[in-house]
Design a protein around this motif. Structure first.
Motif, short mmCIF file in Angstrom:
data_model
loop_
_atom_site.label_atom_id
_atom_site.label_comp_id
_atom_site.label_asym_id
_atom_site.label_seq_id
_atom_site.Cartn_x
_atom_site.Cartn_y
_atom_site.Cartn_z
N SER A 5 1.05 -1.24 0.12
CA SER A 5 -0.11 0.03 -0.10
C SER A 5 0.82 1.23 0.04
CB SER A 5 -0.99 0.15 0.89
OG SER A 5 -0.06 0.10 2.36
N LEU A 9 0.66 4.37 -2.74
CA LEU A 9 0.50 5.74 -2.38
C LEU A 9 1.49 6.67 -2.81
CD1 LEU A 9 -0.37 5.33 1.50
CD2 LEU A 9 -1.79 6.27 -0.21
N ARG A 12 0.64 7.93 -6.68
CA ARG A 12 -0.32 8.76 -6.92
C ARG A 12 -0.05 9.91 -7.40
NH1 ARG A 12 -4.95 5.90 -4.93
NH2 ARG A 12 -4.61 4.23 -3.64
N ASP A 18 -5.24 10.96 -2.97
CA ASP A 18 -4.92 11.37 -1.45
C ASP A 18 -6.02 11.00 -0.90
OD1 ASP A 18 -2.26 11.69 -1.99
OD2 ASP A 18 -2.63 14.09 -1.99
N ALA A 21 -6.79 7.43 -0.71
CA ALA A 21 -6.07 6.71 0.05
C ALA A 21 -6.28 6.63 1.66
CB ALA A 21 -4.44 7.36 -0.02
N LYS A 56 1.26 3.66 8.07
CA LYS A 56 0.13 3.91 7.33
C LYS A 56 -0.58 5.19 7.47
CE LYS A 56 -0.76 -1.03 6.85
NZ LYS A 56 -1.75 -2.10 7.07
#
Length: 112
Positions: A5, A9, A12, A18, A21, A56
């Motif tokens: 992940s 991200l 992008r 965003d 996400a 994260k």
């Protein structure tokens, strides 16, 4: 902590990505039986370190904002100063940021 992940991200191209996400993170956190860890960030450096460490998401609070400005945590920072601190946290990373911003009244005698 680094996983697939994070690489998604990083690639992008726009701000709508965003927000998706952040939505993906929220869905993952709410539907998982596992703990999810957010790193508290108080400036651009701590945000960049958390990003590189594989967290994260980030957490920013009025406590960290006040301390990064050199204030006590007694509503001494004004409401306009808190978004400035959060902006400095958001700039170096594409991680979603959970903001606890219930302070920022510019008067330690004021109560929300």
């Amino acid at each position: 902590m680094q996983d697939q992940s994070q690489s998604v991200l990083a690639n992008r191209p726009d701000h709508s990505a965003d927000s998706s996400a952040a939505e993906m993170l929220a869905a993952e956190v709410c539907s998982s039986n596992q703990l999810s860890f957010l790193m508290k960030a108080h400036d651009a450096l701590s945000a960049a370190i958390a990003d590189r460490a594989g967290f994260k998401g980030l957490w920013a609070s009025d406590l960290s904002a006040a301390r990064s400005l050199g204030y006590r945590v007694a509503n001494e920072a004004s409401w306009s100063q808190l978004p400035d601190v959060v902006e400095r946290i958001v700039d170096p990373t594409r991680l979603p940021v959970l903001v606890d911003g219930d302070g920022g009244f510019g008067n330690f005698n004021a109560r929300p």
